[in-house]
Enzyme design. Structure first.
Site, PDB file in Angstrom:
ATOM      1  N   ASP A 103      -7.127   2.526  -4.530  1.00 38.73           N
ATOM      2  CA  ASP A 103      -6.169   2.731  -5.614  1.00 38.73           C
ATOM      3  C   ASP A 103      -6.200   1.540  -6.575  1.00 38.73           C
ATOM      4  O   ASP A 103      -6.639   0.444  -6.210  1.00 38.73           O
ATOM      5  CB  ASP A 103      -4.740   2.848  -5.051  1.00 38.73           C
TER       6      ASP A 103
HETATM    7  N1  URA Z   1      -5.107   4.332   1.280  1.00 38.24           N
HETATM    8  C1  URA Z   1      -4.302   4.231   0.202  1.00 38.24           C
HETATM    9  O1  URA Z   1      -3.179   4.716   0.204  1.00 38.24           O
HETATM   10  N2  URA Z   1      -4.779   3.576  -0.866  1.00 38.24           N
HETATM   11  C2  URA Z   1      -6.005   3.020  -0.905  1.00 38.24           C
HETATM   12  O2  URA Z   1      -6.362   2.419  -1.916  1.00 38.24           O
HETATM   13  C3  URA Z   1      -6.821   3.127   0.228  1.00 38.24           C
HETATM   14  C4  URA Z   1      -6.355   3.796   1.310  1.00 38.24           C
END
Ligand code: URA
Length: 239
Positions: A103
Site C-alpha cells: 500500500d
Molecule cells: N497488507 C496490507 O494491508 N497492506 C500492505 O501493504 C501489505 C499487506
C-alpha cells in the site's frame, strides 16, 4: 539472438531505438561495424560494442528496494510518485516492475525485477512463499486473535490461508501492540483487513521478509541495490 534484441536487452533502448543506432553504424560486432538488425549474435562469445563501449548482456535484473511510505507500487501513476521513480536513470529499464503491491503507506522490502516467472512463483498462494510484516496496531492483540489468524479469517467471502500472528510487545498504557504477521498470499490490504477483523487497527506497516530474503538493516528507506548471487539463490529456493 538477433542483434537488435541483444541491444534492447542490454538496456540500450527500445527495439525501435536500437534499430536506429544500428543503421547509424555505431554498433560493432567483434570490432566490425554491423548495420543489419537481423544479424545473429552469440551473447556469450561475441564482443558487441556501442560507440566503442563493450556491452554486457544480462536478461534479468533483480533489485531489492526499501520502499518508503508515500510511493505507489506501480510502474506509472498519473498522480503519485511510483517506486520506479526512485530508480536512477542508469538503472531504469521499462520492463522492470514491482513484485506484488505494498500500500502507499506501507514501507519495506519490495523486489523489482523483469523476471515474470520468478515474480509469479513468489506471489502465487500455491507456492506458499512467506511474506513477513511488522505492524504497529492500535488495540491489544491476544491469543484469541492468534487463533483467528491460524484458522484463516474470512475476507471477500472466503477464508484466508492460515497465517501466523506473533505478538512481540504490548503497551498496556497506550493500548497498542507490536506484532509480526506471516502470510503466504497477498490479498488487497490483507494485513490491515485481518487485523480489522479482530477489532483492531494497523497504524504502521512494514514488510521485512519475502521467502528467505530479509530487508537488510543497512538499506535506507528509498534506497535500492541489486541482489547478490547468494540472495537471488536464496529467494529462488524460498518455497
Ligand atoms: N497488507 C496490507 O494491508 N497492506 C500492505 O501493504 C501489505 C499487506
Amino acid at each position: 539472438m538477433r542483434l537488435d534484441k541483444f541491444l534492447a536487452e542490454a538496456g540500450l533502448g527500445s527495439r525501435k531505438e536500437v534499430k536506429q543506432l544500428i543503421k547509424k553504424g555505431v554498433i560493432t560486432v567483434n570490432a566490425q561495424v554491423e548495420k543489419k538488425d537481423k544479424t545473429q549474435v552469440e551473447p556469450e562469445s561475441d564482443t558487441i560494442a556501442y560507440a566503442g563501449e563493450i556491452l554486457h548482456y544480462q536478461k534479468y535484473y533483480y533489485y531489492l528496494l526499501h520502499k518508503p511510505a508515500g510511493t505507489i507500487s506501480a510502474t506509472e501513476d498519473k498522480k503519485d510518485r511510483t517506486v520506479m521513480d526512485l530508480f536512477k536513470s542508469q538503472d531504469y529499464r521499462n520492463d522492470l516492475f514491482p513484485v506484488g503491491r505494498l500500500d502507499k503507506d506501507t514501507e519495506g522490502l519490495l523486489l523489482i525485477t523483469n523476471d515474470g516467472q520468478l515474480a509469479h512463483e513468489l506471489l502465487s498462494p500455491k507456492k506458499h512463499v512467506d511474506k513477513e510484516y511488522l505492524a504497529q496496531v492500535a488495540g491489544v492483540m491476544d491469543r484469541a486473535d492468534q487463533q483467528r489468524f491460524r484458522e484463516g479469517i474470512p475476507l471477500d467471502g472466503e477464508p484466508t490461508l492460515p497465517a501466523e500472528l506473533m505478538i512481540d510487545a504490548i503497551d498496556e498504557e497506550r493500548r497498542t501492540s507490536t506484532v509480526r504477521i506471516i502470510l503466504q498470499e497477498g490479498k488487497f490490504h490483507q494485513v490491515k483487513r485481518m487485523v480489522k477483523a479482530c477489532g483492531k487497527e494497523v497504524i504502521y506497516l512494514k514488510r521485512i521478509r519475502m521467502g528467505r530474503l530479509s530487508l537488510p538493516n543497512d538499506l535506507a528507506k528509498g534506497a535500492y541495490r541489486e541482489l547478490s548471487r547468494e540472495e537471488l539463490a536464496q529467494l529462488k529456493s524460498s518455497e
